[in-house]
Design a protein around this motif. Sequence first.
Motif, PDB file in Angstrom:
ATOM      1  N   ILE A 141      33.154  34.359  33.694  1.00 53.25           N
ATOM      2  CA  ILE A 141      32.988  35.311  32.604  1.00 53.25           C
ATOM      3  C   ILE A 141      32.400  36.580  33.195  1.00 53.25           C
ATOM      4  O   ILE A 141      31.722  36.551  34.220  1.00 53.25           O
ATOM      5  CB  ILE A 141      32.084  34.764  31.478  1.00 53.25           C
ATOM      6  N   ALA A 142      32.681  37.684  32.548  1.00 55.76           N
ATOM      7  CA  ALA A 142      32.202  38.999  32.996  1.00 55.76           C
ATOM      8  C   ALA A 142      32.751  39.353  34.373  1.00 55.76           C
ATOM      9  O   ALA A 142      32.187  40.198  35.062  1.00 55.76           O
ATOM     10  CB  ALA A 142      30.674  39.047  33.003  1.00 55.76           C
ATOM     11  N   LEU A 143      33.846  38.704  34.791  1.00 56.80           N
ATOM     12  CA  LEU A 143      34.489  39.061  36.049  1.00 56.80           C
ATOM     13  C   LEU A 143      35.453  40.211  35.820  1.00 56.80           C
ATOM     14  O   LEU A 143      35.925  40.426  34.695  1.00 56.80           O
ATOM     15  CB  LEU A 143      35.270  37.870  36.607  1.00 56.80           C
ATOM     16  N   PRO A 144      35.764  40.975  36.863  1.00 54.43           N
ATOM     17  CA  PRO A 144      36.865  41.940  36.729  1.00 54.43           C
ATOM     18  C   PRO A 144      38.123  41.200  36.286  1.00 54.43           C
ATOM     19  O   PRO A 144      38.326  40.032  36.621  1.00 54.43           O
ATOM     20  CB  PRO A 144      37.011  42.513  38.139  1.00 54.43           C
ATOM     21  N   SER A 145      38.965  41.861  35.540  1.00 54.09           N
ATOM     22  CA  SER A 145      40.152  41.195  35.027  1.00 54.09           C
ATOM     23  C   SER A 145      41.097  40.828  36.166  1.00 54.09           C
ATOM     24  O   SER A 145      41.160  41.509  37.196  1.00 54.09           O
ATOM     25  CB  SER A 145      40.885  42.093  34.026  1.00 54.09           C
ATOM     26  N   ARG A 146      41.811  39.719  35.979  1.00 53.56           N
ATOM     27  CA  ARG A 146      42.821  39.317  36.955  1.00 53.56           C
ATOM     28  C   ARG A 146      43.842  40.442  37.126  1.00 53.56           C
ATOM     29  O   ARG A 146      44.306  40.709  38.237  1.00 53.56           O
ATOM     30  CB  ARG A 146      43.509  38.041  36.478  1.00 53.56           C
ATOM     31  N   GLU A 147      44.190  41.120  36.024  1.00 52.44           N
ATOM     32  CA  GLU A 147      45.180  42.199  36.081  1.00 52.44           C
ATOM     33  C   GLU A 147      44.696  43.338  36.979  1.00 52.44           C
ATOM     34  O   GLU A 147      45.477  43.914  37.739  1.00 52.44           O
ATOM     35  CB  GLU A 147      45.482  42.719  34.676  1.00 52.44           C
ATOM     36  N   LYS A 148      43.404  43.659  36.920  1.00 50.10           N
ATOM     37  CA  LYS A 148      42.849  44.731  37.756  1.00 50.10           C
ATOM     38  C   LYS A 148      42.920  44.343  39.228  1.00 50.10           C
ATOM     39  O   LYS A 148      43.293  45.162  40.087  1.00 50.10           O
ATOM     40  CB  LYS A 148      41.406  45.009  37.343  1.00 50.10           C
ATOM     41  N   LEU A 149      42.584  43.085  39.529  1.00 51.20           N
ATOM     42  CA  LEU A 149      42.627  42.616  40.912  1.00 51.20           C
ATOM     43  C   LEU A 149      44.066  42.585  41.422  1.00 51.20           C
ATOM     44  O   LEU A 149      44.354  43.036  42.540  1.00 51.20           O
ATOM     45  CB  LEU A 149      41.988  41.235  41.016  1.00 51.20           C
ATOM     46  N   ILE A 150      44.979  42.075  40.611  1.00 54.15           N
ATOM     47  CA  ILE A 150      46.379  41.978  41.039  1.00 54.15           C
ATOM     48  C   ILE A 150      46.991  43.363  41.222  1.00 54.15           C
ATOM     49  O   ILE A 150      47.767  43.592  42.152  1.00 54.15           O
ATOM     50  CB  ILE A 150      47.186  41.118  40.048  1.00 54.15           C
ATOM     51  N   ALA A 151      46.617  44.310  40.376  1.00 49.80           N
ATOM     52  CA  ALA A 151      47.121  45.676  40.529  1.00 49.80           C
ATOM     53  C   ALA A 151      46.662  46.269  41.859  1.00 49.80           C
ATOM     54  O   ALA A 151      47.446  46.917  42.578  1.00 49.80           O
ATOM     55  CB  ALA A 151      46.658  46.538  39.365  1.00 49.80           C
ATOM     56  N   ALA A 152      45.391  46.044  42.205  1.00 48.06           N
ATOM     57  CA  ALA A 152      44.877  46.548  43.483  1.00 48.06           C
ATOM     58  C   ALA A 152      45.574  45.855  44.649  1.00 48.06           C
ATOM     59  O   ALA A 152      45.898  46.489  45.665  1.00 48.06           O
ATOM     60  CB  ALA A 152      43.365  46.334  43.565  1.00 48.06           C
ATOM     61  N   LEU A 153      45.836  44.557  44.504  1.00 46.44           N
ATOM     62  CA  LEU A 153      46.523  43.815  45.564  1.00 46.44           C
ATOM     63  C   LEU A 153      47.968  44.283  45.719  1.00 46.44           C
ATOM     64  O   LEU A 153      48.455  44.434  46.844  1.00 46.44           O
ATOM     65  CB  LEU A 153      46.477  42.324  45.259  1.00 46.44           C
TER      66      LEU A 153
END
Length: 224
Positions: A140-152
């Motif tokens: 919880i309160a983690l950066p969104s998976r979408e934000k991480l995948i976009a950066a990747l």
Amino acid sequence: MKPIGPDPMTAAHYRKIDDLPATLAIFPLPGALLFPRWPLPLNIFEPRYLNMIDDAMAGSRLIGMVQAMGGDPQKPDVAEVGCAGRITTYAETDDGRYLITLTGIARFEIEQELDVTTPYRQVRPGWKRFADDLHAVQEIALPSREKLIAALHAYVEANQMQADWSAVEGAPMETLVNALCSGCPFSPIEKQALVEAPTLKARAETLITLLKMDVPGSDAGTMQ
């Protein structure tokens, strides 16, 4: 090859820092990152580290992974923070190597390097700063998976790399963050920043920043 079965003891057996040892053998290795609950396979062949594994298997089965940071190759400078792992799989090859898997238990600060007669180095670890490593993280309160995948996505494209996107989409966040931290070709200083990030949330945010730094035109800053 002579295998020994998986270790039945898991991180759940270490409930508080008093359960962890007062001294710890360390294995300095550049670029090899260990995190709590993360497996790290190792091929051990150098005599002093074969000795270290023998002693660990006869005792707590814990060793500390720390990044070597240059200096004398026989006794390199090491980072101040590492991660202790338990030997959870072990096999001996016919040519005398050990193939092991360490499973991360908790990070530690090196409070003091000990004067020892063993061929490998030992330290007095400080566990208090990372006591929360002994407890499973809440995603919880983690950066969104979408934000991480976009950066990747941007990082992979900029560096002409390949990625298994189905695995990326399906992995739990802790697994995904640790896999990317371990697998991306960051510098030793950048990798150490990932090791020392106090929480999974901070590690994920640092990871996103590092991914963006390698993308031309990104608004990410730089790490000193």
